[in-house]
Motif scaffolding. Structure first.
Motif, PDB file in Angstrom:
ATOM      1  N   UNK A 272       0.786  -1.383  -0.176  1.00 31.87           N
ATOM      2  CA  UNK A 272      -0.166  -0.106  -0.268  1.00 31.87           C
ATOM      3  C   UNK A 272       1.041   1.329   0.106  1.00 31.87           C
ATOM      4  N   UNK A 273       1.504   1.160   0.559  1.00 39.35           N
ATOM      5  CA  UNK A 273       2.931   2.598   0.741  1.00 39.35           C
ATOM      6  C   UNK A 273       3.285   2.500  -0.419  1.00 39.35           C
ATOM      7  N   UNK A 274       3.883   1.572  -1.212  1.00 33.45           N
ATOM      8  CA  UNK A 274       4.466   1.642  -2.726  1.00 33.45           C
ATOM      9  C   UNK A 274       3.356   2.487  -3.302  1.00 33.45           C
ATOM     10  N   UNK A 275       1.900   1.843  -3.068  1.00 30.92           N
ATOM     11  CA  UNK A 275       1.074   2.414  -4.584  1.00 30.92           C
ATOM     12  C   UNK A 275       0.664   3.856  -4.141  1.00 30.92           C
ATOM     13  N   UNK A 276       0.677   3.840  -2.913  1.00 26.54           N
ATOM     14  CA  UNK A 276       0.506   5.356  -2.200  1.00 26.54           C
ATOM     15  C   UNK A 276       2.227   5.903  -3.246  1.00 26.54           C
ATOM     16  N   UNK A 277       3.376   5.714  -3.232  1.00 30.50           N
ATOM     17  CA  UNK A 277       4.610   6.258  -3.937  1.00 30.50           C
ATOM     18  C   UNK A 277       4.478   6.545  -5.541  1.00 30.50           C
ATOM     19  N   UNK A 280       1.309   9.139  -6.142  1.00 32.30           N
ATOM     20  CA  UNK A 280       2.186  10.822  -5.957  1.00 32.30           C
ATOM     21  C   UNK A 280       3.253  10.654  -6.585  1.00 32.30           C
ATOM     22  N   UNK A 281       3.748   9.887  -7.244  1.00 32.98           N
ATOM     23  CA  UNK A 281       4.699  10.733  -7.839  1.00 32.98           C
ATOM     24  C   UNK A 281       4.119  10.674  -9.611  1.00 32.98           C
ATOM     25  N   UNK A 282       3.088  10.030 -10.065  1.00 35.41           N
ATOM     26  CA  UNK A 282       2.711   9.923 -11.105  1.00 35.41           C
ATOM     27  C   UNK A 282       2.075  11.504 -11.035  1.00 35.41           C
ATOM     28  N   UNK A 283       1.160  11.919 -10.212  1.00 31.70           N
ATOM     29  CA  UNK A 283       1.057  12.924  -9.848  1.00 31.70           C
ATOM     30  C   UNK A 283       1.195  14.575  -9.346  1.00 31.70           C
ATOM     31  N   UNK A 284       2.639  14.004  -9.394  1.00 33.66           N
ATOM     32  CA  UNK A 284       3.342  15.515  -9.127  1.00 33.66           C
ATOM     33  C   UNK A 284       3.984  16.060 -10.137  1.00 33.66           C
ATOM     34  N   UNK A 285       4.310  14.960 -10.899  1.00 35.25           N
ATOM     35  CA  UNK A 285       5.219  15.433 -12.324  1.00 35.25           C
ATOM     36  C   UNK A 285       4.676  16.477 -13.346  1.00 35.25           C
ATOM     37  N   UNK A 291      -3.498   8.599 -15.784  1.00 31.23           N
ATOM     38  CA  UNK A 291      -4.451   7.725 -14.590  1.00 31.23           C
ATOM     39  C   UNK A 291      -4.937   8.570 -13.382  1.00 31.23           C
ATOM     40  N   UNK A 292      -5.097   9.266 -13.948  1.00 34.08           N
ATOM     41  CA  UNK A 292      -5.783  10.485 -13.002  1.00 34.08           C
ATOM     42  C   UNK A 292      -4.819  12.005 -12.775  1.00 34.08           C
ATOM     43  N   UNK A 293      -5.900  12.536 -11.825  1.00 28.90           N
ATOM     44  CA  UNK A 293      -6.063  13.699 -11.983  1.00 28.90           C
ATOM     45  C   UNK A 293      -5.338  14.271 -10.225  1.00 28.90           C
ATOM     46  N   UNK A 294      -5.446  13.225  -9.014  1.00 26.50           N
ATOM     47  CA  UNK A 294      -4.315  13.717  -7.719  1.00 26.50           C
ATOM     48  C   UNK A 294      -4.088  11.528  -7.423  1.00 26.50           C
ATOM     49  N   UNK A 295      -3.673  11.632  -6.440  1.00 21.88           N
ATOM     50  CA  UNK A 295      -3.295  10.724  -6.095  1.00 21.88           C
ATOM     51  C   UNK A 295      -4.497  10.051  -6.055  1.00 21.88           C
ATOM     52  N   UNK A 296      -5.401  10.608  -4.754  1.00 23.60           N
ATOM     53  CA  UNK A 296      -6.256   9.619  -4.634  1.00 23.60           C
ATOM     54  C   UNK A 296      -6.726   9.485  -5.645  1.00 23.60           C
ATOM     55  N   UNK A 297      -7.144  10.351  -7.221  1.00 26.78           N
ATOM     56  CA  UNK A 297      -7.963   9.781  -7.556  1.00 26.78           C
ATOM     57  C   UNK A 297      -7.486   8.660  -8.115  1.00 26.78           C
ATOM     58  N   UNK A 335       4.847  -3.101  -8.322  1.00 28.89           N
ATOM     59  CA  UNK A 335       5.671  -2.469  -7.444  1.00 28.89           C
ATOM     60  C   UNK A 335       7.131  -2.602  -7.042  1.00 28.89           C
ATOM     61  N   UNK A 336       7.524  -4.008  -7.183  1.00 28.12           N
ATOM     62  CA  UNK A 336       8.542  -4.100  -6.562  1.00 28.12           C
ATOM     63  C   UNK A 336      10.015  -3.350  -7.371  1.00 28.12           C
ATOM     64  N   UNK A 337       9.463  -3.140  -8.136  1.00 29.50           N
ATOM     65  CA  UNK A 337      11.035  -1.322  -8.975  1.00 29.50           C
ATOM     66  C   UNK A 337      10.174  -0.669  -8.868  1.00 29.50           C
ATOM     67  N   UNK A 338      10.829   0.622  -9.038  1.00 30.57           N
ATOM     68  CA  UNK A 338      10.124   2.321  -9.561  1.00 30.57           C
ATOM     69  C   UNK A 338      10.478   1.709 -11.331  1.00 30.57           C
ATOM     70  N   UNK A 339      11.793   0.778 -11.560  1.00 30.86           N
ATOM     71  CA  UNK A 339      11.891   0.766 -12.596  1.00 30.86           C
ATOM     72  C   UNK A 339      10.353   0.753 -13.932  1.00 30.86           C
ATOM     73  N   UNK A 340      10.027   0.003 -12.722  1.00 32.42           N
ATOM     74  CA  UNK A 340       8.635  -0.152 -13.789  1.00 32.42           C
ATOM     75  C   UNK A 340       7.333   0.237 -13.234  1.00 32.42           C
ATOM     76  N   UNK A 341       7.053   1.248 -12.389  1.00 35.71           N
ATOM     77  CA  UNK A 341       6.350   2.071 -12.664  1.00 35.71           C
ATOM     78  C   UNK A 341       5.207   2.842 -13.844  1.00 35.71           C
ATOM     79  N   UNK A 342       6.643   2.799 -15.113  1.00 36.89           N
ATOM     80  CA  UNK A 342       5.813   3.845 -16.719  1.00 36.89           C
ATOM     81  C   UNK A 342       4.975   2.280 -16.834  1.00 36.89           C
ATOM     82  N   UNK A 343       5.397   0.814 -17.080  1.00 39.18           N
ATOM     83  CA  UNK A 343       4.902  -0.068 -17.066  1.00 39.18           C
ATOM     84  C   UNK A 343       4.030  -0.161 -16.568  1.00 39.18           C
TER      85      UNK A 343
END
Length: 515
Positions: A272-277, A280-285, A291-297, A335-343
């Motif tokens: 859950x922490x990794x998903x939260x991060x 946040x990463x996606x919506x803070x750029x 995939x959403x307007x805010x982290x909660x979205x 979520x095991x690696x930040x390298x795969x967040x883009x995927x």
């Protein structure tokens, strides 16, 4: 469903292979009355991995031309009967790039799982350890029950396709009964096909194999690099053989004080922490997050996707569909690696448009499924080792009572990980203990590296490991980062500390923080 394996490298290697495609379109021995510590290993060029190891091509030489060599070590099937039947433990090595005069010995790696093949994983990441190879032979192995080392066998590939498509988060009595029946069938298949080895795949057995390996490799001490579950294995080794520990590093640390339930709840919080991060990463750029307007979205849309998939799966990799379970599993894998967040971002975009290929490929990677539909034995080994180790057995009534606590820890992963606790119900072998004993008074210092953003082995486990190892043994180092593990993040501070200890014996100051 089993809980996500606590492995990094093997799973991520498979992920890269599968995604590149999608985005582009017990061997027993005779009884021997011999001293196994005196055996000579017959090192030869490595052949292609077995299907149980994940299949694929033979490992390519390292950039300087060094070839990977493989051998098989004999070990007792039953360590209580050391003169009885033997099994083969598959090993791989790359000899040191340095001179014999500066060589320290063999550095043995375990990359986690439990159930990951070291014979396939070490070559995939061999270049990352080039600095360490200047003074060590790099060595890894398939632990007993894994890959080519008396592998646990359960269901067929076709049965596993069905097993991984099942609803792992039942909503009613009928779904609950089906999940429990499927679990019972899987466990019965393991007993039928692997009865001889199931009682002998405990972590304590693997630790004794490592001490035999140390002797056969010709080292007075064990030099060791354990990642994820490999930290638990290393801790158990240190407990059994404290005076034989040389320089050792534990990275992505399993909390040795937790029972199976506490470990699953910790993973729920970690993912859950990794998903939260991630959200946040996606919506803070600066550019829009697709995939959403805010982290909660972002998280709300993912939750809706999973709820919709529970009612109606979408097309995945033909002819299979993306189910709620497969999507949850795929999200966890990314979520095991930040390298795969883009995927993960691209996979979610696809899924919102009715295409489940990327999320299903991520799920396949977690489950050890290759593109040709064949499975490694990582799931069978993972369940077998966990069930042989963990004394606790949980029934469906217990899980249902615990669901509120798991959902509070993670609205997305809570149900999935809670129901995973029934994996050992009706298992053929009793579990050994509530949690491993890693107390290691008299051991050399062990460098314990925790990552604050680790989803699979939450950061708090590092401090628990240090305390459990005992005074003067564990030395904690903190990495403020994301993903499972620290050394392979290529953070210079972490690598400098680890290399300094393994190569030169320089123990970093306890409490060192890298960011």
């Amino acid at each position: 469903m089993p809980k996500p394996p606590r492995a990094r490298a093997a799973a991520l290697t498979a992920t890269a292979v599968l995604l590149s495609s999608v985005l582009a379109a017990c061997s027993g021995g005779d009884s021997k009355d011999e001293d196994l510590s005196a055996q000579k290993l017959d090192w030869k060029d490595c052949t292609a991995p077995s299907q149980a190891e994940g299949g694929g091509d033979a490992p390519s030489p390292l950039p300087n031309g060094t070839k990977w060599q493989c051998a098989t070590m004999k070990a007792p099937l039953d360590w209580n009967k050391p003169k009885g039947d033997t099994i083969g433990i598959a090993l791989i090595r790359a000899k040191t790039s340095g001179s014999e005069s500066t060589r320290i010995g063999s550095l043995v790696f375990n990359f986690g799982g439990p159930g990951g093949s070291g014979v396939t994983t070490l070559p995939a990441f061999g270049e990352d350890y080039a600095k360490l190879r200047t003074r060590y032979d790099l060595v890894s192995f398939d632990p007993r029950g894994v890959g080519r080392s008396a592998p646990v066998k359960c269901e067929s590939d076709q049965q596993l396709d069905s097993y991984f498509q099942q609803d792992a988060t039942p909503d009613d009595a009928a779904e609950r009964t089906k999940l429990l029946d499927n679990t019972k069938e899987f466990n019965a298949a393991c007993e039928k096909n692997s009865k001889k080895v199931l009682a002998h795949v405990r972590t304590t057995d693997a630790a004794r194999d490592m001490d035999l390996m140390r002797q056969v490799l010709g080292d007075d001490k064990l030099y060791y690099f354990g990642i994820s579950y490999g930290t638990e294995l290393g801790g158990v080794y240190a407990h059994l053989f404290p005076k034989k520990v040389g320089r050792a590093v534990f990275d992505a640390v399993v909390d040795p004080t937790q029972d199976a339930e506490q470990g699953s709840l910790g993973q729920a919080k970690g993912f859950q922490l990794a998903l939260d991060n991630f959200a946040e990463d996606c919506t803070s750029k600066t550019e829009d997050c697709p995939i959403g307007d805010t982290a909660q979205d972002v998280k709300d849309r993912i939750a809706k996707l999973l709820a919709d998939l529970d009612k109606k799966p979408i097309p995945g990799i033909f002819p299979r569909e993306l189910t709620q379970t497969a999507a949850t599993n795929g999200i966890a894998q990314a979520l095991y690696s930040k390298d795969f967040w883009q995927y993960l971002t691209e996979g979610l975009e696809q899924a919102y448009d009715g295409d489940g290929k990327i999320l299903l490929a991520l799920s396949d990677s977690m489950n050890g499924r290759s593109e040709n539909g064949e499975y490694s034995n990582i799931t069978a080994a993972n369940i077998a080792i966990n069930c042989a180790d963990d004394k606790s057995r949980y029934d469906s009534a217990y899980v249902e009572r615990k669901l509120p606590e798991f959902r509070a820890a993670s609205p997305l992963f809570g149900d999935f990980l809670a129901w995973g606790m029934v994996s050992c119900t009706d298992w053929a072998v009793a579990g050994a203990a509530e949690h491993p004993d890693v107390s290691a008074a008299g051991s050399a210092p062990i460098l314990v590296v925790g990552n604050t953003g680790d989803p699979a082995t939450p950061y708090e486990g590092a401090r628990k490991m240090v305390d459990a190892l005992g005074k003067g043994v564990g030395v904690e180092l903190t990495y403020k980062g994301q993903g499972h593990g620290a050394y392979d993040s290529k953070n210079k501070c972490v690598q400098s500390a680890v290399n300094g200890y393994l190569l030169d014996g320089k123990v970093p100051a306890a409490g060192t923080v890298c960011s």
